[in-house]
Motif scaffolding. Sequence first.
Motif, PDB file in Angstrom:
ATOM      1  N   GLN A  85       0.825   3.473  -3.018  1.00  8.09           N
ATOM      2  CA  GLN A  85       0.041   4.567  -2.427  1.00  8.09           C
ATOM      3  C   GLN A  85      -1.462   4.315  -2.608  1.00  8.09           C
ATOM      4  O   GLN A  85      -2.182   5.088  -3.248  1.00  8.09           O
ATOM      5  N   LEU A  86      -1.912   3.228  -1.970  1.00  6.39           N
ATOM      6  CA  LEU A  86      -3.322   2.870  -2.004  1.00  6.39           C
ATOM      7  C   LEU A  86      -3.882   2.898  -0.590  1.00  6.39           C
ATOM      8  O   LEU A  86      -3.157   2.695   0.381  1.00  6.39           O
ATOM      9  N   SER A  87      -5.175   3.126  -0.482  1.00  4.86           N
ATOM     10  CA  SER A  87      -5.847   3.129   0.821  1.00  4.86           C
ATOM     11  C   SER A  87      -6.339   1.711   1.122  1.00  4.86           C
ATOM     12  O   SER A  87      -7.476   1.344   0.797  1.00  4.86           O
ATOM     13  N   VAL A  88      -5.478   0.923   1.716  1.00  2.00           N
ATOM     14  CA  VAL A  88      -5.799  -0.468   2.019  1.00  2.00           C
ATOM     15  C   VAL A  88      -6.008  -0.606   3.523  1.00  2.00           C
ATOM     16  O   VAL A  88      -5.096  -0.325   4.303  1.00  2.00           O
ATOM     17  N   GLN A 115      -7.910  -2.073  -6.229  1.00  2.00           N
ATOM     18  CA  GLN A 115      -7.596  -0.649  -6.405  1.00  2.00           C
ATOM     19  C   GLN A 115      -6.367  -0.435  -7.278  1.00  2.00           C
ATOM     20  O   GLN A 115      -5.820   0.667  -7.323  1.00  2.00           O
ATOM     21  N   VAL A 156      -5.876  -4.722  -2.482  1.00  2.00           N
ATOM     22  CA  VAL A 156      -4.828  -4.101  -3.310  1.00  2.00           C
ATOM     23  C   VAL A 156      -5.175  -4.231  -4.788  1.00  2.00           C
ATOM     24  O   VAL A 156      -5.128  -3.250  -5.552  1.00  2.00           O
ATOM     25  N   ASP A 163      -5.625   2.634  -9.312  1.00  3.96           N
ATOM     26  CA  ASP A 163      -5.380   3.928  -8.664  1.00  3.96           C
ATOM     27  C   ASP A 163      -3.925   4.084  -8.223  1.00  3.96           C
ATOM     28  O   ASP A 163      -3.597   4.993  -7.461  1.00  3.96           O
ATOM     29  N   THR A 164      -3.047   3.210  -8.679  1.00  8.02           N
ATOM     30  CA  THR A 164      -1.641   3.239  -8.264  1.00  8.02           C
ATOM     31  C   THR A 164      -0.999   4.571  -8.619  1.00  8.02           C
ATOM     32  O   THR A 164      -1.200   5.122  -9.709  1.00  8.02           O
ATOM     33  N   ASN A 165      -0.197   5.101  -7.686  1.00  8.12           N
ATOM     34  CA  ASN A 165       0.593   6.301  -7.938  1.00  8.12           C
ATOM     35  C   ASN A 165       1.878   5.865  -8.651  1.00  8.12           C
ATOM     36  O   ASN A 165       2.741   5.216  -8.063  1.00  8.12           O
ATOM     37  N   LYS A 220       0.828  -1.218   0.000  1.00  7.64           N
ATOM     38  CA  LYS A 220       0.000   0.000   0.000  1.00  7.64           C
ATOM     39  C   LYS A 220       0.857   1.261   0.000  1.00  7.64           C
ATOM     40  O   LYS A 220       0.443   2.299  -0.523  1.00  7.64           O
TER      41      LYS A 220
END
Length: 749
Positions: free
Chosen positions: A221-224, A243, A240, A246-248, A217
């Motif tokens: 940079q994910l909201s896990v 999402q 993971v 949505d990876t940075n 995460k």
Amino acid sequence: MVEPVGNHYVVARPVYSENLFNEEHEKLHRHHKTFWDHLKQYFCCSPQKVKKIALGLFPIISWLPAYRFKEWILSDIVSGLNTGLVAVLQGLAFALLVNVPPGYGLYAAFFPNLVYFIFGTSRHISVGPFPVLSLMVGATVVRLVPDDIAGNGTSTNISAINEERVMVAATVTFLSGVFQLLLGILQFGFIVIYLSQSLISGFTTAAAVHVLVSQLKFMLQLSVPGFNTPFGIIYTLESVFSQISDTNIADLVTSLIVLLIVFVVKEMNDRYKAKLPAPIPIELLVTVLAALISYYVNLEEKYNVAVIGQLEEGFQVPVAPDAGILQKCVGDSISIAIVGFAVAFSVAKVYSIKYDYPIDGNQELIAFGLGNILGGSFKGFASSTALSRSGVQESTGGKTQIAGIISAGIVLIVIVAIGFLLAPLQKSVLASLALGNLKGMLMQFKEVGILWRKDKYDCVIWVTTFLAAVFLGLDIGLATAVAFQLLTVVIRSQFPSCTILANVGRSDIYRNRKDYTDIYEPEGVKIFRCSSPIFFANIEFFREKLITAVGFNPLRVLRKRNKALRKIRKMLKKGELQVTPVCLICMANHIYESDEELDNNRIEELDQPTNMTDLPIQIDWGAELPAGITVPWVDIHSIILDFSSVSFLDFSAMRVLQKTLKEFVRINIDIYIAGAHEGFLDKLESCAFFDEEIKPSMLFLTIHDAVLHILMKKDLATSPKLKLTEERWSSNNGAITISNGLRSRQGTV
């Protein structure tokens, strides 16, 4: 008497039973201390004991006055500087595993080091955060303060969440330190023996997998959210991948580059460590470079990367543990305390053997306990020793814990002065550094194949521990692994190896008869070995194996013989049998009567010894019996039980063993016990094992003594098969002579 003859030896001595040996050789009377004697000695006070306790409790008193200042100080300074820089970075990185702000990792790297300098017994380990412990603390933190409390995700809520999590981590650390301290005071340092190397290896490998998944995460940079439940790792991966779009990209690219550089340089450090004066401090170089790039390129605003933010300067005010949290994390604290000590003690033991100095497990528990209590009071999290950091301290020339105190000084400088320089550092860089330290633990997967070839039990323990810790979580997984490991011990002792022995090479050596061709087995003698303690759980297995080895059930034979005697008495009374000097002759057609009729519901009478005193002739069970009377054939006359591998016999097993031996004795089979350890006879006597049927004379020093006794006891003149050639066996005036194998035995047979 023992005489060397080339590469052979000659022994001449009598055949010894236990009783005969004790009669000829006087034993010293030794006073065995009772529990109260030990208790009095433990609490007695003397100047010598006070000095010993002081030196044990404060090891620094022993080694610091003997410190070779001129020879060691430079090496310790260089080692301390290198280790301190690594400790700073690992403290920041491992704080992410605990789910607390990175700055609190510096407290975990500082305070335990100070305590260990005074109380620790290892000279080479570096005390501080360890990824496995950090992950275990983090699991407890997420369980008690889950992510979904954040609600709308405002900075106020996030700050409150962080404060709660810091308090949980500090409380768990404090309580684990209390447990370690109590275990050390109560002298429970031996608990580490219940964590085998296979279990520790499988557990740390599973923890490395958890660390890898938990850092995704930050790398993406994910909201896990955290999932501290069984199969939580699967839920985390599901979150993971759901999402993944949505990876940075900036964080991902940075992470991959840092990982590649760290792995390559660490591999170079390992490969060329003999040529390098010191390992390349790649973590430090990468951190400085990444912080500079992030600061000057302004990655946080341009690419929305996550940074660690401003670190608080100075120390937090000491806090007392939260009583409400204490009640909820007792089990977690015990697991953390045991795992932390087991890992640290294992590493310390490696260095103590390498450099030849002692370490004390109980004192190590006290040192780590006090370190965690102090660290938890200042809002740090649980500490142990990281293998990579200890490797840096030792490989850069560290001689004593002076290097440890210098490394703590480096951490102190960062805490009070220059921590702000790390504010622009990306969290993805710290996550990559944390993963970079897992190489050694992940490489432990190679042990599976090695263990399978060498010891399948250990391999199964490794795999079971790994799977349990990965899928059930580290806390439940550890408990499951320990239980399974103990279960394998029970299984191995419950189903021990039982073999039939034979004489090999006509010597005094007895081995498994299936393994050799040049064997000798005295006719009518069975030699049975059990390679395990005998206790309540395996005594029935022992009995079954013994019955299988001799080829018949003695209780069944005894009952059949008693039934046959009843029939004979009845036939004699009716005049259906005629007595001759050599046998019984049936005078009439015998009418078959069922066993049930003859038993007459008195089955217990059939288990008693056969009684022929009222008969006009003694029945030879090996000869031909009257028509209609049959009993199982018994082709042995002696059984030798080799108890040389039986380390103990509990009372429950003793009762069953006594009953089994009586069954054999009652069908005229002689029983001998050989090779029992010292004190075995005394224990049997104290437990009323012996009686009119089972006598102390059945115990012999060795198998060979028992075999010679049996051969002397039997009349070989009437049994040519038992007569040995004169070349092998000869009379020697009552003594055994062994020369280049079994040459002669006592007496003329």
